[in-house]
Design a protein around this motif. Structure first.
Motif, mmCIF file in Angstrom:
data_model
loop_
_atom_site.group_PDB
_atom_site.id
_atom_site.type_symbol
_atom_site.label_atom_id
_atom_site.label_comp_id
_atom_site.label_asym_id
_atom_site.label_seq_id
_atom_site.Cartn_x
_atom_site.Cartn_y
_atom_site.Cartn_z
ATOM 1 N N VAL A 114 34.205 46.322 44.207
ATOM 2 C CA VAL A 114 33.949 44.955 43.751
ATOM 3 C C VAL A 114 32.819 44.305 44.537
ATOM 4 N N LYS A 115 31.820 43.756 43.790
ATOM 5 C CA LYS A 115 30.672 43.092 44.410
ATOM 6 C C LYS A 115 30.385 41.714 43.819
ATOM 7 N N THR A 116 30.756 41.476 42.538
ATOM 8 C CA THR A 116 30.503 40.183 41.902
ATOM 9 C C THR A 116 31.721 39.768 41.086
ATOM 10 N N TYR A 117 31.746 38.489 40.718
ATOM 11 C CA TYR A 117 32.852 37.970 39.924
ATOM 12 C C TYR A 117 32.368 36.915 38.949
ATOM 13 N N LYS A 118 33.188 36.692 37.915
ATOM 14 C CA LYS A 118 32.949 35.581 36.990
ATOM 15 C C LYS A 118 34.273 35.210 36.334
ATOM 16 N N VAL A 119 34.411 33.934 36.033
ATOM 17 C CA VAL A 119 35.538 33.433 35.252
ATOM 18 C C VAL A 119 34.936 32.917 33.958
ATOM 19 N N ASP A 120 35.339 33.497 32.817
ATOM 20 C CA ASP A 120 34.742 33.077 31.551
ATOM 21 C C ASP A 120 35.445 31.843 30.981
ATOM 22 N N LYS A 121 34.937 31.356 29.862
ATOM 23 C CA LYS A 121 35.458 30.132 29.244
ATOM 24 C C LYS A 121 36.912 30.261 28.810
ATOM 25 N N SER A 122 37.361 31.479 28.519
ATOM 26 C CA SER A 122 38.756 31.674 28.111
ATOM 27 C C SER A 122 39.691 31.751 29.316
ATOM 28 N N GLY A 123 39.116 31.770 30.528
ATOM 29 C CA GLY A 123 39.924 31.825 31.738
ATOM 30 C C GLY A 123 40.132 33.222 32.288
ATOM 31 N N LYS A 124 39.483 34.223 31.718
ATOM 32 C CA LYS A 124 39.610 35.595 32.218
ATOM 33 C C LYS A 124 38.694 35.781 33.428
ATOM 34 N N LEU A 125 39.223 36.393 34.480
ATOM 35 C CA LEU A 125 38.447 36.720 35.673
ATOM 36 C C LEU A 125 38.035 38.175 35.593
ATOM 37 N N THR A 126 36.750 38.430 35.797
ATOM 38 C CA THR A 126 36.244 39.795 35.822
ATOM 39 C C THR A 126 35.592 40.036 37.174
ATOM 40 N N LEU A 127 36.012 41.111 37.847
ATOM 41 C CA LEU A 127 35.411 41.550 39.095
ATOM 42 C C LEU A 127 34.598 42.792 38.768
ATOM 43 N N CYS A 128 33.323 42.796 39.176
ATOM 44 C CA CYS A 128 32.418 43.873 38.778
ATOM 45 C C CYS A 128 31.840 44.620 39.971
ATOM 46 N N ASP A 129 31.320 45.820 39.691
ATOM 47 C CA ASP A 129 30.655 46.608 40.725
ATOM 48 C C ASP A 129 29.200 46.163 40.841
ATOM 49 N N GLU A 130 28.430 46.824 41.705
ATOM 50 C CA GLU A 130 27.055 46.394 41.954
ATOM 51 C C GLU A 130 26.133 46.551 40.745
ATOM 52 N N SER A 131 26.505 47.395 39.787
ATOM 53 C CA SER A 131 25.690 47.553 38.583
ATOM 54 C C SER A 131 26.086 46.565 37.482
ATOM 55 N N GLY A 132 27.145 45.764 37.717
ATOM 56 C CA GLY A 132 27.595 44.790 36.730
ATOM 57 C C GLY A 132 28.706 45.286 35.827
ATOM 58 N N LYS A 133 29.177 46.510 36.060
ATOM 59 C CA LYS A 133 30.261 47.074 35.243
ATOM 60 C C LYS A 133 31.599 46.471 35.683
ATOM 61 N N ALA A 134 32.424 46.083 34.703
ATOM 62 C CA ALA A 134 33.735 45.516 34.998
ATOM 63 C C ALA A 134 34.615 46.536 35.720
ATOM 64 N N VAL A 135 35.137 46.132 36.878
ATOM 65 C CA VAL A 135 36.066 46.967 37.644
ATOM 66 C C VAL A 135 37.493 46.481 37.393
ATOM 67 N N PHE A 136 37.708 45.156 37.514
ATOM 68 C CA PHE A 136 38.995 44.533 37.258
ATOM 69 C C PHE A 136 38.823 43.461 36.190
ATOM 70 N N GLU A 137 39.739 43.431 35.229
ATOM 71 C CA GLU A 137 39.836 42.330 34.279
ATOM 72 C C GLU A 137 41.203 41.713 34.514
ATOM 73 N N MET A 138 41.211 40.379 34.748
ATOM 74 C CA MET A 138 42.449 39.733 35.159
ATOM 75 C C MET A 138 42.666 38.419 34.414
ATOM 76 N N GLN A 139 43.930 38.040 34.310
ATOM 77 C CA GLN A 139 44.328 36.796 33.664
ATOM 78 C C GLN A 139 45.166 35.997 34.659
ATOM 79 N N LYS A 140 44.910 34.700 34.746
ATOM 80 C CA LYS A 140 45.611 33.820 35.689
ATOM 81 C C LYS A 140 47.112 33.877 35.426
ATOM 82 N N LYS A 141 47.902 34.009 36.514
ATOM 83 C CA LYS A 141 49.360 33.958 36.394
ATOM 84 C C LYS A 141 49.791 32.571 35.966
ATOM 85 N N LYS A 142 50.834 32.511 35.177
ATOM 86 C CA LYS A 142 51.345 31.222 34.717
ATOM 87 C C LYS A 142 52.578 30.832 35.470
#
Length: 142
Positions: A114-142
């Motif tokens: 994991v090198k970068t992250y983003k939270v999209d408009k739907s609330g999904k968190l994506t953690l990516c590697d240095e090339s920008g490929k998704a490593v983890f796709e996550m959803q906020k716990k409720k």
């Protein structure tokens, strides 16, 4: 036809990748606990009788913690909302042996990528590697 297929592939990759040129995501939106939905494109499910694997971010303490499907995870959190970069430093985990170690091994094998992250408009968190490929796709716990 080949040109159109290539354009579709590039557009799709851009939608699911992390890039440092995106609008910054505030650290507050990163805070809390996130269920791990996918690791390196593989869908994750909770083992029988177990909780869903997750990663948590304590922004104030600058720590990452979680559950890998068998063991507990902890480490340092270094995240920059201006660049979208994130680093967990040295992470550690408990060392229990469980019946199903597949998810455990996937999560622990991917955490260092994991090198970068983003939270999209739907609330999904994506953690990516240095090339920008998704490593983890996550959803906020409720």
């Amino acid at each position: 036809m080949k040109k159109m297929l290539a354009t579709i592939c590039v557009a799709t990759a851009a939608l699911v990748s992390c890039t440092t040129s995106q609008k910054a995501t505030s650290l507050d939106s990163l805070g809390g606990e996130w269920n791990i939905i996918k690791v390196d494109g593989k869908e994750i499910k909770a083992s029988d009788g177990q909780e869903m694997p997750f990663i948590g971010f304590n922004i104030n303490e600058k720590q990452v913690y979680g559950y890998t499907g068998c063991n507990r995870l902890t480490g340092a959190l270094n995240a920059d909302p201006n660049s979208g970069k994130i680093d967990f430093g040295n992470t550690g985990s408990t060392r229990m042996m469980c019946h199903d170690m597949e998810t455990e091994n996937l999560v622990l094998g991917a955490i260092g990528k994991v090198k970068t992250y983003k939270v999209d408009k739907s609330g999904k968190l994506t953690l990516c590697d240095e090339s920008g490929k998704a490593v983890f796709e996550m959803q906020k716990k409720k």
